[in-house]
Design a protein around this motif. Structure first.
Motif, PDB file in Angstrom:
ATOM      1  N   SER A   1       0.959  -1.182  -0.002  1.00  0.00           N
ATOM      2  CA  SER A   1       0.082  -0.033   0.014  1.00  0.00           C
ATOM      3  C   SER A   1       0.870   1.255   0.064  1.00  0.00           C
ATOM      4  N   GLY A   2       0.213   2.581  -0.312  1.00  0.00           N
ATOM      5  CA  GLY A   2       1.015   3.553  -0.036  1.00  0.00           C
ATOM      6  C   GLY A   2       1.998   3.846   1.109  1.00  0.00           C
ATOM      7  N   GLY A   3       1.021   3.635   2.217  1.00  0.00           N
ATOM      8  CA  GLY A   3       1.855   3.630   3.470  1.00  0.00           C
ATOM      9  C   GLY A   3       2.977   2.821   3.715  1.00  0.00           C
ATOM     10  N   GLN A   4       2.682   1.478   3.439  1.00  0.00           N
ATOM     11  CA  GLN A   4       3.501   0.662   3.457  1.00  0.00           C
ATOM     12  C   GLN A   4       5.065   0.875   2.585  1.00  0.00           C
TER      13      GLN A   4
ATOM     14  N   LEU B   1      -0.187  10.508   0.538  1.00  0.00           N
ATOM     15  CA  LEU B   1      -0.890   9.457   1.244  1.00  0.00           C
ATOM     16  C   LEU B   1      -2.695   9.943   1.656  1.00  0.00           C
ATOM     17  N   ASP B   2      -3.302   9.088   1.714  1.00  0.00           N
ATOM     18  CA  ASP B   2      -4.614   9.562   2.103  1.00  0.00           C
ATOM     19  C   ASP B   2      -4.462  10.204   3.268  1.00  0.00           C
ATOM     20  N   ALA B   3      -5.762  10.751   3.661  1.00  0.00           N
ATOM     21  CA  ALA B   3      -5.596  11.381   4.925  1.00  0.00           C
ATOM     22  C   ALA B   3      -5.412  10.601   6.075  1.00  0.00           C
ATOM     23  N   ARG B   4      -6.252   9.502   6.295  1.00  0.00           N
ATOM     24  CA  ARG B   4      -6.058   8.259   7.257  1.00  0.00           C
ATOM     25  C   ARG B   4      -4.730   7.695   7.263  1.00  0.00           C
ATOM     26  N   THR B   5      -4.125   7.395   6.325  1.00  0.00           N
ATOM     27  CA  THR B   5      -2.669   6.786   6.215  1.00  0.00           C
ATOM     28  C   THR B   5      -1.984   7.755   6.651  1.00  0.00           C
ATOM     29  N   ARG B   6      -1.910   9.125   6.322  1.00  0.00           N
ATOM     30  CA  ARG B   6      -1.019  10.093   6.562  1.00  0.00           C
ATOM     31  C   ARG B   6      -0.985  10.216   7.871  1.00  0.00           C
ATOM     32  N   LEU B   7      -2.056  10.471   8.617  1.00  0.00           N
ATOM     33  CA  LEU B   7      -2.057  10.161  10.293  1.00  0.00           C
ATOM     34  C   LEU B   7      -1.274   9.103  11.124  1.00  0.00           C
ATOM     35  N   VAL B   8      -1.293   8.110  10.459  1.00  0.00           N
ATOM     36  CA  VAL B   8      -0.884   6.821  11.116  1.00  0.00           C
ATOM     37  C   VAL B   8       0.938   6.964  10.784  1.00  0.00           C
ATOM     38  N   VAL B   9       1.232   7.239   9.339  1.00  0.00           N
ATOM     39  CA  VAL B   9       2.483   7.224   9.035  1.00  0.00           C
ATOM     40  C   VAL B   9       3.408   8.277   9.804  1.00  0.00           C
ATOM     41  N   ARG B  10       2.466   9.374   9.828  1.00  0.00           N
ATOM     42  CA  ARG B  10       3.127  10.737  10.493  1.00  0.00           C
ATOM     43  C   ARG B  10       3.582  10.382  11.765  1.00  0.00           C
TER      44      ARG B  10
END
Length: 350
Positions: free
Chosen positions: A137-140, A166-175
């Motif tokens: 995925s993008g986050g991975q 990254l999409d908004a939800r993934t951005r929160l996690v990766v940040r």
């Protein structure tokens, strides 16, 4: 490990002239609008672009010194880079991507496999080393790119808009994960971004670049509370009014007068937060010290409120509830009265 850079670059209409200092273990965010020179500065630090003038040194080692004719090529610089797009090699496995830098440095196969596996585990990709990048995925993929950048223990880490794709939800996690890894990183980090949330969440210090020049520097809180340009003020959601302090009033350069609680003298900025602005259809009764007629010129949903742009003697931005927005009929062109308490106006020297 520390970074010290003073560089000048001229490319077309861009004239970059910037100095940055980053201490060991510090994260510096370079914030600015598109075309300000942020990515150009990053390319110079990475060795992908030779500056027209200036010097770059990391941990006492000179990477660039234009007057002396010194330029260390990118492949010889002990740095890691994470780009907006992960840019993983599609023909290599995830593990081989992470280990690629070690491979180019001649590290033995068994050793680089062990190092790559350890970093994949640290970024939450344990067991995915044999996959191809297209299966992530993008986050991975961004986590794998971060592991690739850090596996060689670089002296300098460069992050070029690492979360913007990254999409908004993934951005929160990766940040949140990125913040944790940066806190443990011993070298210097430069984060280039146009997103103030990324800068405020990840950086120890912020440098704002506009039109190739550094216009403000400070901690995220300092930059947020006391913006020095309209661009920074808009990012912070403030109305920035330039004027001259005359005791408990500020006479604005563009006309109009603002009453303030603290005495001011000489050239100052008066900053007003949108939540401090109250709107009325008729002039409010009583004797508020700051009352101005205004006209609605724009309105944008902003979380649970609507951000209303006001033109007039004193241009302001106001946040109102959706209910109040409807009840007041705050459509573009509507005439209103705006009030701000003197105690809600922040004043500081220009």
């Amino acid at each position: 490990m520390s970074l010290s850079a003073q560089v000048a670059v001229r490319r077309g209409s861009l004239a970059l002239d910037a100095s940055v200092e980053v201490a060991e273990g510090e994260v510096l965010a370079v914030l600015g609008p598109n075309g300000a020179g942020k990515s150009t500065l990053l390319r110079v630090l990475a060795g992908l672009l030779t500056p027209d003038d200036g010097c770059v040194a990391v941990d006492g080692t000179v990477w660039d010194d234009v007057p002396a004719g010194t330029h260390l090529p990118a492949h010889r610089r002990p740095l890691g880079v994470v780009f907006q797009d992960a840019l993983l090699f599609p023909h290599l496995s995830v593990g081989e991507n992470v280990a690629f830098g070690l491979r180019t440095r001649g590290v033995r196969k068994a050793e680089r496999r062990t190092a790559a596996a350890a970093w994949l585990d640290r970024v939450g990709l344990d067991g995915l080393g044999d996959r191809r990048p297209a299966q992530l995925s993008g986050g991975q993929a961004q986590r794998a790119a971060l592991a690739r950048a850090l596996v060689g223990d670089p002296a300098l880490l460069l992050l070029d808009e690492p979360l913007s794709a990254l999409d908004a939800r993934t951005r929160l996690v990766v940040r949140a994960e990125l913040r944790r890894h940066l806190a443990a990183f011993r070298g210097s980090t430069v984060l280039v971004t146009h997103d103030p949330v990324d800068a405020m969440a990840l950086a120890d210090r912020v440098v704002v670049v506009e039109d190739g020049c550094v216009v403000q520097t400070g901690t995220p809180d300092e930059v947020n509370r006391r913006p020095r340009t309209d661009y920074v003020a808009r990012l912070a959601g403030l109305s920035l009014l330039a004027g001259t302090g005359e005791g408990n009033t500020v006479r604005l350069d563009a006309g109009g007068v603002v009453a303030v609680a603290e005495e001011a003298d000489g050239p100052v900025f008066a900053a007003v937060r949108p939540e401090s602005v109250a709107l009325y259809l008729t002039r409010p009764e009583g004797s508020p010290r700051n009352v101005w007629p205004a006209r609605v010129v724009g309105a944008t949903p902003h979380g649970a409120t609507v951000r209303v742009e006001l033109a007039g003697e004193v241009p302001l931005v106001a946040d109102v509830t959706v209910t109040a927005f409807a009840e007041l009929g705050l459509m573009p062109g509507a005439e209103v009265w705006a009030t701000v308490k003197a105690s809600e106006v922040a004043v500081y020297a220009r």
